[in-house]
Design a protein around this motif. Structure first.
Motif, PDB file in Angstrom:
ATOM      1  N   LYS A   3       0.853  -1.186   0.000  1.00  0.00           N
ATOM      2  CA  LYS A   3       0.000   0.000   0.000  1.00  0.00           C
ATOM      3  C   LYS A   3       0.889   1.237   0.000  1.00  0.00           C
ATOM      4  CE  LYS A   3      -4.131  -0.123   1.261  1.00  0.00           C
ATOM      5  NZ  LYS A   3      -5.406   0.026   1.825  1.00  0.00           N
ATOM      6  N   ASP A   5      -0.393   4.356   0.824  1.00  0.00           N
ATOM      7  CA  ASP A   5      -1.186   5.405   1.453  1.00  0.00           C
ATOM      8  C   ASP A   5      -0.259   6.480   2.014  1.00  0.00           C
ATOM      9  OD1 ASP A   5      -3.677   4.046   1.078  1.00  0.00           O
ATOM     10  OD2 ASP A   5      -3.248   2.815   2.837  1.00  0.00           O
ATOM     11  N   ASN A   7       1.424   8.845   4.499  1.00  0.00           N
ATOM     12  CA  ASN A   7       1.586   8.883   5.952  1.00  0.00           C
ATOM     13  C   ASN A   7       2.770   9.755   6.318  1.00  0.00           C
ATOM     14  OD1 ASN A   7       4.025   7.160   6.658  1.00  0.00           O
ATOM     15  ND2 ASN A   7       2.853   5.740   5.401  1.00  0.00           N
ATOM     16  N   THR A  89     -12.469   7.030   2.159  1.00  0.00           N
ATOM     17  CA  THR A  89     -11.089   6.946   2.623  1.00  0.00           C
ATOM     18  C   THR A  89     -11.102   7.197   4.133  1.00  0.00           C
ATOM     19  OG1 THR A  89     -10.551   9.299   2.241  1.00  0.00           O
ATOM     20  CG2 THR A  89     -10.193   7.758   0.398  1.00  0.00           C
ATOM     21  N   LYS A  90      -9.975   6.925   4.790  1.00  0.00           N
ATOM     22  CA  LYS A  90      -9.902   7.087   6.244  1.00  0.00           C
ATOM     23  C   LYS A  90      -8.691   7.927   6.620  1.00  0.00           C
ATOM     24  CE  LYS A  90     -12.034   2.661   7.334  1.00  0.00           C
ATOM     25  NZ  LYS A  90     -11.820   1.327   7.920  1.00  0.00           N
ATOM     26  N   THR A 107      -2.005   8.546   8.830  1.00  0.00           N
ATOM     27  CA  THR A 107      -2.148   7.861   7.544  1.00  0.00           C
ATOM     28  C   THR A 107      -3.467   8.288   6.917  1.00  0.00           C
ATOM     29  OG1 THR A 107      -0.970   5.934   8.411  1.00  0.00           O
ATOM     30  CG2 THR A 107      -2.263   5.598   6.384  1.00  0.00           C
ATOM     31  N   HIS A 108      -3.427   8.689   5.649  1.00  0.00           N
ATOM     32  CA  HIS A 108      -4.664   8.901   4.897  1.00  0.00           C
ATOM     33  C   HIS A 108      -4.831   7.674   4.022  1.00  0.00           C
ATOM     34  CE1 HIS A 108      -7.482  11.783   2.533  1.00  0.00           C
ATOM     35  NE2 HIS A 108      -7.944  10.542   2.556  1.00  0.00           N
ATOM     36  N   GLU A 109      -5.577   6.700   4.539  1.00  0.00           N
ATOM     37  CA  GLU A 109      -5.786   5.427   3.834  1.00  0.00           C
ATOM     38  C   GLU A 109      -6.660   5.672   2.616  1.00  0.00           C
ATOM     39  OE1 GLU A 109      -8.480   1.907   5.165  1.00  0.00           O
ATOM     40  OE2 GLU A 109      -6.498   1.631   6.109  1.00  0.00           O
ATOM     41  N   THR A 112      -3.290   7.726  -2.334  1.00  0.00           N
ATOM     42  CA  THR A 112      -2.104   7.094  -2.898  1.00  0.00           C
ATOM     43  C   THR A 112      -1.627   7.910  -4.102  1.00  0.00           C
ATOM     44  OG1 THR A 112      -3.449   5.692  -4.336  1.00  0.00           O
ATOM     45  CG2 THR A 112      -2.851   4.782  -2.169  1.00  0.00           C
TER      46      THR A 112
END
Length: 149
Positions: A3, A5, A7, A89-90, A107-109, A112
């Protein structure tokens, strides 16, 4: 599959519980228009960046002293082709406290390098976490700046 994401992390000289309390006071460090509540699991709030833009969040997870997760329920980013790019998104804040220092990993899940807003959001989040949130933790004052877009 790895991943990618977004961070970043900071270390602050406050307790993890105090850090969560300050993270939850979003206008103190994010410099946005805010309505709703963000202090406990299940709370819902709205962030407005001006104009027609908005982000609706739910505090989907809150573990005192350890973790805060905000789910983006809905959004409108009128400056991008996919105006709902952040939806589902989280935003995740993981905290670890040791010897009076709290490490905060953000983290912004779902954010990307392959999404359209990454080139704007990466420097934006870097500022809001490493500069503004860090300053808010240390001095009680965030460092606001105009939105990237």
């Amino acid at each position: 599959m790895e991943k990618n994401d977004f961070n970043c992390s900071i270390a602050v000289n406050i307790s993890a519980n105090e850090a969560i309390k300050k993270i939850s006071n979003i206008p103190g460090w994010w410099g946005i228009t805010f309505s709703g509540n963000s202090e406990k699991q299940g709370d819902q709030f709205i962030v407005n960046m001006g104009g027609e833009s908005f982000f609706n969040f739910t505090v989907s997870e809150l573990i005192p002293g350890k973790r805060v997760v905000w789910l983006v329920d809905d959004c409108n980013m009128p400056w991008y082709t996919d105006k709902k790019e952040w939806a589902n998104t989280k935003l995740i804040f993981d905290l670890t406290e040791h010897n009076g220092v709290t490490d905060v990993t953000f983290t912004h899940e779902g954010l990307t390098p392959n999404v359209e807003c990454y080139n704007d959001c990466e420097p934006g989040w870097t500022h809001w976490i490493k500069t503004s949130l860090f300053s808010y933790f240390a001095t009680g004052e965030g460092v606001f700046r105009p939105a990237t877009k």
